[in-house]
Write a protein that holds these residues in place. Structure first.
Motif, PDB file in Angstrom:
ATOM      1  N   ALA A 500       0.854  -1.187   0.000  1.00 43.30           N
ATOM      2  CA  ALA A 500       0.000   0.000   0.000  1.00 43.30           C
ATOM      3  C   ALA A 500       0.889   1.235   0.000  1.00 43.30           C
ATOM      4  N   HIS A 501       0.372   2.310  -0.603  1.00 40.79           N
ATOM      5  CA  HIS A 501       1.113   3.571  -0.542  1.00 40.79           C
ATOM      6  C   HIS A 501       0.135   4.720  -0.353  1.00 40.79           C
ATOM      7  N   SER A 502       0.657   5.862   0.028  1.00 41.93           N
ATOM      8  CA  SER A 502      -0.211   7.017   0.250  1.00 41.93           C
ATOM      9  C   SER A 502      -0.496   7.701  -1.085  1.00 41.93           C
ATOM     10  N   ASP A 503      -1.502   8.560  -1.103  1.00 38.43           N
ATOM     11  CA  ASP A 503      -1.872   9.256  -2.335  1.00 38.43           C
ATOM     12  C   ASP A 503      -0.750  10.142  -2.865  1.00 38.43           C
ATOM     13  N   GLY A 504       0.197  10.466  -2.014  1.00 40.81           N
ATOM     14  CA  GLY A 504       1.278  11.351  -2.427  1.00 40.81           C
ATOM     15  C   GLY A 504       2.288  10.707  -3.362  1.00 40.81           C
ATOM     16  N   ILE A 505       2.114   9.420  -3.653  1.00 47.92           N
ATOM     17  CA  ILE A 505       3.084   8.696  -4.483  1.00 47.92           C
ATOM     18  C   ILE A 505       2.497   8.455  -5.866  1.00 47.92           C
ATOM     19  N   ALA A 506       3.289   8.694  -6.910  1.00 45.21           N
ATOM     20  CA  ALA A 506       2.823   8.435  -8.276  1.00 45.21           C
ATOM     21  C   ALA A 506       3.791   7.489  -8.977  1.00 45.21           C
ATOM     22  N   GLY A 507       3.301   6.864 -10.030  1.00 47.97           N
ATOM     23  CA  GLY A 507       4.168   6.030 -10.857  1.00 47.97           C
ATOM     24  C   GLY A 507       4.195   4.569 -10.472  1.00 47.97           C
ATOM     25  N   TRP A 508       3.284   4.141  -9.602  1.00 48.92           N
ATOM     26  CA  TRP A 508       3.288   2.733  -9.182  1.00 48.92           C
ATOM     27  C   TRP A 508       2.870   1.850 -10.349  1.00 48.92           C
ATOM     28  N   ILE A 509       3.633   0.801 -10.599  1.00 48.51           N
ATOM     29  CA  ILE A 509       3.259  -0.134 -11.658  1.00 48.51           C
ATOM     30  C   ILE A 509       3.190  -1.546 -11.094  1.00 48.51           C
ATOM     31  N   GLU A 510       2.437  -2.403 -11.755  1.00 48.93           N
ATOM     32  CA  GLU A 510       2.320  -3.794 -11.306  1.00 48.93           C
ATOM     33  C   GLU A 510       3.588  -4.545 -11.670  1.00 48.93           C
ATOM     34  N   ASP A 511       4.150  -5.235 -10.712  1.00 47.64           N
ATOM     35  CA  ASP A 511       5.333  -6.043 -10.963  1.00 47.64           C
ATOM     36  C   ASP A 511       5.186  -7.321 -10.164  1.00 47.64           C
ATOM     37  N   ALA A 512       5.013  -8.433 -10.890  1.00 44.11           N
ATOM     38  CA  ALA A 512       4.721  -9.701 -10.228  1.00 44.11           C
ATOM     39  C   ALA A 512       5.970 -10.379  -9.689  1.00 44.11           C
ATOM     40  N   ASN A 513       7.148  -9.778  -9.931  1.00 50.24           N
ATOM     41  CA  ASN A 513       8.374 -10.462  -9.532  1.00 50.24           C
ATOM     42  C   ASN A 513       8.515 -10.587  -8.023  1.00 50.24           C
ATOM     43  N   TYR A 514       8.119  -9.532  -7.307  1.00 51.96           N
ATOM     44  CA  TYR A 514       8.218  -9.568  -5.854  1.00 51.96           C
ATOM     45  C   TYR A 514       7.426  -8.390  -5.317  1.00 51.96           C
ATOM     46  N   GLU A 515       7.300  -8.341  -3.980  1.00 48.81           N
ATOM     47  CA  GLU A 515       6.566  -7.232  -3.385  1.00 48.81           C
ATOM     48  C   GLU A 515       7.267  -5.902  -3.677  1.00 48.81           C
ATOM     49  N   MET A 516       6.576  -4.802  -3.400  1.00 50.60           N
ATOM     50  CA  MET A 516       7.119  -3.460  -3.602  1.00 50.60           C
ATOM     51  C   MET A 516       7.673  -3.283  -5.014  1.00 50.60           C
ATOM     52  N   MET A 517       6.866  -3.608  -6.024  1.00 54.71           N
ATOM     53  CA  MET A 517       7.265  -3.467  -7.419  1.00 54.71           C
ATOM     54  C   MET A 517       8.578  -4.200  -7.690  1.00 54.71           C
ATOM     55  N   GLY A 518       8.690  -5.394  -7.189  1.00 56.45           N
ATOM     56  CA  GLY A 518       9.918  -6.157  -7.377  1.00 56.45           C
ATOM     57  C   GLY A 518      11.107  -5.499  -6.697  1.00 56.45           C
ATOM     58  N   GLY A 519      10.819  -4.661  -5.703  1.00 55.22           N
ATOM     59  CA  GLY A 519      11.888  -3.974  -4.983  1.00 55.22           C
ATOM     60  C   GLY A 519      12.230  -2.623  -5.595  1.00 55.22           C
ATOM     61  N   TYR A 520      11.573  -2.267  -6.722  1.00 52.58           N
ATOM     62  CA  TYR A 520      11.926  -1.028  -7.413  1.00 52.58           C
ATOM     63  C   TYR A 520      10.985   0.130  -7.106  1.00 52.58           C
ATOM     64  N   ALA A 521      10.176   0.000  -6.058  1.00 51.76           N
ATOM     65  CA  ALA A 521       9.219   1.063  -5.738  1.00 51.76           C
ATOM     66  C   ALA A 521       9.935   2.397  -5.539  1.00 51.76           C
ATOM     67  N   SER A 522      11.078   2.377  -4.862  1.00 55.12           N
ATOM     68  CA  SER A 522      11.774   3.640  -4.596  1.00 55.12           C
ATOM     69  C   SER A 522      12.502   4.140  -5.841  1.00 55.12           C
ATOM     70  N   SER A 523      12.858   3.243  -6.743  1.00 58.96           N
ATOM     71  CA  SER A 523      13.575   3.649  -7.957  1.00 58.96           C
ATOM     72  C   SER A 523      12.646   4.274  -8.973  1.00 58.96           C
ATOM     73  N   LYS A 524      11.430   3.740  -9.068  1.00 59.57           N
ATOM     74  CA  LYS A 524      10.582   4.090 -10.209  1.00 59.57           C
ATOM     75  C   LYS A 524       9.386   4.975  -9.869  1.00 59.57           C
ATOM     76  N   THR A 525       9.084   5.190  -8.601  1.00 62.41           N
ATOM     77  CA  THR A 525       7.962   6.069  -8.273  1.00 62.41           C
ATOM     78  C   THR A 525       8.495   7.452  -7.919  1.00 62.41           C
ATOM     79  N   TRP A 526       7.568   8.383  -7.730  1.00 62.13           N
ATOM     80  CA  TRP A 526       7.968   9.743  -7.359  1.00 62.13           C
ATOM     81  C   TRP A 526       6.848  10.419  -6.572  1.00 62.13           C
ATOM     82  N   MET A 527       7.191  11.599  -6.010  1.00 64.33           N
ATOM     83  CA  MET A 527       6.201  12.354  -5.246  1.00 64.33           C
ATOM     84  C   MET A 527       5.230  13.031  -6.214  1.00 64.33           C
ATOM     85  N   ALA A 528       3.967  12.782  -6.021  1.00 65.42           N
ATOM     86  CA  ALA A 528       2.980  13.373  -6.940  1.00 65.42           C
ATOM     87  C   ALA A 528       2.898  14.888  -6.742  1.00 65.42           C
TER      88      ALA A 528
END
Lengths: 528, 319
Positions: A500-528
Motif C-alpha cells: 500500500a502507498h499514500s496518495d502522495g506517491i505516483a508512478g506505481w506499476i504492477e510487478d509480479a516479480n516480488y513485493e514493492m514493485m519487485g523492490g523497485y518502488a523507490s527507484s521508479k515512483t515519485w512524489m505526486a
C-alpha cells in the motif's frame, strides 16, 4: 545520446515479438543484441516523473540480525535494501522480459552452454571507483565458491567457468541453459567492488541511492546517487527504510502519514485499509504459493490413490476466499501458474470432489487411522485455519484428517522436510526450470515431497537445454501433468503480494516479480 | 564498621550476586533446551546438509555443554559477551545501544510516573472515599487493567491516525536531537506511564492508609495539623518501604518487561533485540540479554531492600 536511445528502442521493438523467440534468435545466431526495455518503459509513461522529496518506507521482514551482505539476504528488508544501493547485471522486467542493467547485452552459443554478457562502460561505484569487468567476475566467483553461504550458490552450480574477456564476462555451463539470464538476475548477485570479497557488508554498489546509515532491524537511510548511470530512475532525494515488523504498527504508520509505503498487508485487513482516506492498496498476483506437502516415499503417502484422494478433498475456491480473502489465485497441485513463461494452460483444473476423493480413498485401502497433518502459522499466514478447512472438506469424503498444531519455533528444522505431511510455502522462481529443479528433481536438497521419478528428472534436464520454444513448452506441459497426477504437492492457492502507498506517491506499476514493485518502488515512483 | 545495618546491606548484596550466578546457570540450561538448532534457524528453509555441517562446526556447536558454559562465564566475567552467531556483531556493542534506548524510554516513563503516582496516592488518601479518590482509583484501575498492546493501539488510533497529534512510530536513531527523540517516544512513554501508574498509586494509597491507623497519626491530627501535612510529613515517611518496593518492581518492568510496547511502537530497545535473536536461535545474544535483564531485576530489588532497611528506624537505631 538521442541516437543511442533511438537505436536501443528500435532494437527493443524488434525484440518484443516474444521473449522466447528473441532469446532463441540470440542463441541460434550468436548475435549480441540489446535485451532492454527500461528506457522504453520510461518513455511509455503517461506522466513525467518529478524529482525530489524523501521517501519513507515501512517494511516488515527485517531483523536485528540482518547484514548488508547481499549474498545473505533472505527476507524482504535486506532484499529491498539491496535494491537501493546495488544493481545486478540483468533483471526481469514487470512483464517478465529480461532487461539490461550492468550488462548491456547478452548472447549465447548455439547449444546455450557459453553465455557472453557485455558489461556497461563508465559506471561508477558509490566510492567513486570505476566498475570493471573484473569486479563483475569477482562478484560471480564469490557467490559460486563452494564454501560460500550465499543464497545464490544453488543457482551458480551449473556454471563451470566465469572469466573476463575484454569488455565481456563469459560463463561456461556444464549443460545448456536457455534461462541463464533469468538465473543471473537473482537479487543476491549485486555487483560489488572487488566482488565484495573484502567488504561484503560495505553497501557500496552502483544503485540509485547511496547508503548513509544502516542499523539492522531498525532503520536504513539513503541519499540520491548523483553519478547514477541510469538517469531514468531514482527520483527521490533521499530514501528511508523503517523496519516495522508488527502488521498493525505498519498500517498505522501509513495511515498517520509517517511513512508513504508499506509492504505485506494482511489479506484480512486489505479491504478495510483500502477504504481509509489517502491510502491505496496495491495487489499483484505472483508466483508464491501455499502448499501441503506429502512425502511420496513414506507411508501412507507412498500410495498414489491416497495422494489423489487428498488432492480431491481440498476446496481450493473456499481457501482463496477465506484464507486469502480473495487476494490470490487457485492452485492446481503444481508449483507453477500463468505468471510463468511457457505455462501450459491446457492442464485441467482439479476441483473439489467428494465423490472422487472418496473413490480414491477407498481404492487406496487406507485403514482409516488418522492421517496426521502438521501445521504452524509460520508455514504461511493462515496455515492453521487453512488446515482446519481442509480437515472439514476431507471429512465430507470420509477421510480422517487429524490436525497437529506445532510451534512456529523450529518449524523449518523439525517439521518441514522432516515430517511426512505438513504445510509449507514457496516464494516461486523467475522461470519454470528453476522451480522444478529446486523442488521436484530427485537429487534436489529441497525436494520436500521426496519425489523421485527418473522420467521427470530427464524431462526437466531436457527442457532446460531445449531452445525451441514450442518444444520446450510441451516439455513443461508433460512435467506439470506428471506432478499434477502423481506428485506429493497439494497446492490450493497462489498468494498475491499486497502493498500500500499514500496518495502522495505516483508512478506505481504492477510487478509480479516480488513485493514493492519487485523492490523497485523507490527507484521508479515519485512524489505526486 | 560492624554496624548491623551495614552487615545487612552487605549480606543483601552478596545474596544478590549468588542469585545472579544461579540465574546464569538457569539461562544457560534454558537456552540449551530451545527447540531447533542454531545453524538450522540461521539458514532457515534454505539450509542444505553441507551448509548446516559447515556452520555447526564454525559455531563450535559440537563442544559439550559444560565446556561451553564455563567458557562463556569466564568471558562474561572479563566483560566479553561474545559475538552474535547470526551476523558476527560484537554483542556488548550492539546491546549497549539497545540498552541505552531501553533505559532512555524507562527513564522518561519513570520520571513522569513515579512522582505522579505518589502525588495521586497522597491526594487519594487526603480525599479518601470522596470523589477525587474515586476518580483517581477508577481511572488508574482501568488503565492498569487494559493490556498494554490494546492501550497502545487505542492511543495510536486516536492520537496518530485520527488526529495526527503524535507519531505512531517511535524509531530513534543516531543523529536525532533530544527534542526529536522525546517527540518520537511520547506515545510509548504515555502508555508505560498509564500501565505502571495504577499499581504504584494504589500501593502508595494502601501503605499510607495502613500507617494512618497508627496512634501517632491520631496524635498529629489532635494537635491540629492540616490533613495534607499529616499525610505527607508523618504518614508517608513511614510508608516508604512498601512504596519503594513497588516503585522498584515497576522500574524493573520498565526495563525488562516492555517487549510488547516496543513492538507496537517499533521502538529499537532490548525487547525487540531479544525477540529477533530468540527467533534465530542466536544463543550468545539470548544469554547476554537474559543476564542483563536478571542483573537489572536483581539490582533494583537490592536497592528496594536496602532502602527498606535504611528506612526502618528500628534497624537504624538498634537497642
Amino acid at each position: 545520446m538521442t541516437d543511442d536511445l533511438a537505436r536501443l528502442i528500435s532494437r527493443i521493438d524488434a525484440s518484443r515479438i516474444s521473449r522466447r523467440a528473441f532469446l532463441n534468435r540470440t542463441v541460434a545466431f550468436g548475435v549480441a543484441a540489446a535485451v532492454g526495455t527500461s528506457l522504453l518503459a520510461s518513455g511509455a509513461r503517461a506522466q513525467e516523473p518529478k524529482k525530489g522529496g524523501t521517501l519513507k518506507m515501512g517494511l516488515g521482514g527485517g531483523e536485528t540480525t540482518d547484514t548488508m551482505d547481499p549474498g545473505l539476504a533472505d527476507s524482504p528488508v535486506p532484499f529491498s535494501v539491496g535494491r537501493q544501493w546495488g544493481d545486478t547485471i540483468v533483471d526481469v522486467s514487470p512483464d517478465g522480459e529480461i532487461e539490461p542493467r550492468l550488462a548491456e547485452s547478452a548472447s549465447a552459443n548455439e547449444d546455450g552452454t557459453v553465455w557472453t554478457f557485455k558489461i556497461r562502460e563508465g559506471v561508477r561505484f558509490h566510492d567513486g571507483s570505476v566498475m570493471t569487468v573484473d569486479d563483475v567476475v569477482a562478484t560471480f566467483r564469490r557467490h559460486s565458491d563452494a564454501n560460500s553461504k550465499s543464497g545464490a550458490l544453488g543457482i551458480m552450480q551449473g556454471i563451470t567457468d566465469i572469466r573476463a574477456d575484454g569488455g565481456n564476462v563469459v560463463f561456461t555451463l556444464s549443460a545448456g541453459n536457455a534461462d541463464l539470464p533469468y538465473l543471473l538476475s537473482d537479487y543476491h548477485l549485486i555487483v560489488q567492488p572487488g566482488g565484495g570479497v573484502d567488504a561484503p557488508n560495505a553497501g557500496i554498489g552502483t544503485g540509485p541511492y547511496r547508503l548513509v546509515s544502516a542499523e539492522a532491524g531498525v532503520r536504513y537511510a539513503f541519499e540520491k546517487n548523483p553519478d547514477d548511470w541510469d538517469t531514468t530512475r531514482g527520483h527521490y532525494d533521499a530514501v528511508e527504510i523503517f523496519v516495522i515488523n508488527d502488521a498493525t504498527a505498519r498500517t498505522s504508520a501509513l495511515q498517520s502519514g509517517q511513512v508513504q509505503m508499506i509492504n505485506r498487508i494482511d489479506p484480512k485487513v486489505a479491504k478495510l485499509l483500502a477504504r481509509s482516506p489517502g491510502v491505496q492498496v496495491k495487489n499483484v498476483s505472483g508466483r508464491g504459493h501455499y502448499v501441503f506437502i506429502m512425502h511420496t516415499n513414506t507411508a501412507p503417502f507412498d500410495n498414489k490413490d491416497l495422494r489423489l484422494a487428498l488432492k480431491h478433498a481440498i476446496d481450493r475456491q473456499e481457501m482463496v476466499e477465506k484464507i486469502l480473502d480473495g487476494f490470490g489465485g487457485i492452485g492446481n497441485d503444481i508449483p507453477v501458474n500463468a505468471a510463468y513463461p511457457l505455462f501450459d494452460e491446457t492442464l485441467p483444473q482439479r476441483a473439489f470432489s467428494v465423490e472422487k476423493a472418496a473413490e480414491h480413498y477407498k481404492a487406496s485401502g487406507h485403514d482409516d487411522s488418522p492421517i496426521v497433518l502438521l501445521v504452524a502459522d509460520t508455514a504461511f499466514p493462515g496455515a492453521v485455519d487453512a488446515a482446519a478447512l481442509f480437515q472439514q472438506s476431507a471429512a465430507k469424503a470420509g477421510i480422517p484428517l487429524e490436525i497437529q498444531r506445532v510451534p512456529d519455533d523450529g518449524y523449518w528444522s523439525d517439521v518441514w522436510n522432516v515430517k511426512p505431511f505438513c504445510a509449507s510455502y514457496w516464494g516461486g522462481r523467475p522461470v519454470q526450470d528453476q522451480m522444478w529443479s529446486t523442488a521436484y528433481m530427485s537429487t534436489a536438497d529441497w525436494n520436500d515431497t521426496k519425489y523421485s521419478n527418473p522420467e521427470l528428472d530427464a524431462l526437466i534436464l531436457e527442457a532446460r537445454s531445449e531452445t525451441d520454444e514450442e518444444a520446450r513448452k510441451a516439455l513443461y506441459g508433460k512435467i506439470a501433468a506428471i506432478v499434477h497426477e502423481d506428485g506429493g504437492t497439494i497446492c490450493p492457492m497462489f498468494n498475491d503480494f499486497i502493498d500500500a502507498h499514500s496518495d502522495g506517491i505516483a508512478g506505481w506499476i504492477e510487478d509480479a516479480n516480488y513485493e514493492m514493485m519487485g523492490g523497485y518502488a523507490s527507484s521508479k515512483t515519485w512524489m505526486a | 564498621m560492624g554496624h548491623p545495618v551495614l552487615i545487612l546491606v552487605v549480606q543483601r548484596i552478596a545474596l544478590g550476586l549468588v542469585l545472579l550466578f544461579a540465574v546464569s546457570v538457569l539461562i544457560f540450561v534454558g537456552t540449551q533446551i530451545l527447540p531447533g538448532d542454531v545453524a538450522q534457524s540461521i539458514l532457515g528453509q534454505s539450509a542444505t546438509p553441507v551448509s548446516l555441517a559447515n556452520l555447526r562446526a564454525e559455531l563450535g556447536l559440537n563442544d559439550p555443554p559444560v565446556t561451553r558454559y564455563f567458557n562463556w562465564l569466564g568471558a562474561v566475567l572479563q566483560g566479553d559477551l561474545g559475538r552474535a552467531l547470526t551476523n558476527g556483531q560484537d554483542i556488548a556493542e550492539a546491546m549497549g545501544k539497545r540498552l541505552g534506548n531501553t533505559l532512555f524510554l524507562a527513564f522518561w516513563a519513570a520520571v513522569i510516573s513515579v512522582p505522579l503516582a505518589i502525588l495521586l496516592g497522597l491526594i487519594a488518601v487526603r480525599y479518601r472515599d470522596r470523589w477525587p479518590d474515586k476518580v483517581i482509583s477508577t481511572v488508574t484501575l482501568a488503565t492498569v487493567s487494559v493490556p498494554e498492546f490494546l492501550l497502545g493501539y487505542i492511543l495510536v488510533y486516536f492520537l496518530s491516525v485520527k488526529f495526527r497529534l503524535l507519531p505512531s512510530l517511535a524509531t530513534v536513531y543516531d543523529g536525532m536531537s533530544l527534542g526529536e527523540k522525546l517527540y518520537a517516544i511520547s506515545l510509548p512513554v504515555l502508555v508505560l506511564v498509564l500501565v505502571v501508574l495504577g499499581h504504584m498509586m494504589r500501593m502508595t494509597r494502601a501503605a499510607i492508609l495502613n500507617v494512618m491507623q497508627s496512634a501517632y497519626i491520631e496524635t498529629a491530627e489532635l494537635k491540629g495539623l492540616r490533613p495534607f501535612a499529616v499525610i505527607a510529613r508523618h504518614a508517608f515517611p513511614n510508608a516508604v518501604a512498601p512504596v519503594v518496593n513497588v516503585v522498584m518492581l515497576n522500574l524493573a518492568y520498565l526495563v525488562v518487561g516492555v517487549v510488547v510496547v516496543e513492538v507496537v511502537f517499533v521502538y529499537p530497545g532490548m525487547g525487540q533485540y531479544l525477540v529477533d535473536h530468540v527467533a534465530k536461535r542466536d544463543v550468545p545474544v539470548v544469554q547476554a540479554c537474559g543476564l542483563v535483564f536478571a542483573a537489572v531485576y536483581i539490582g533494583l530489588n537490592i536497592v528496594a531492600d536496602v532502602v527498606s532497611i535504611l528506612a526502618n528506624p528500628r534497624l537504624r537505631h538498634p537497642k
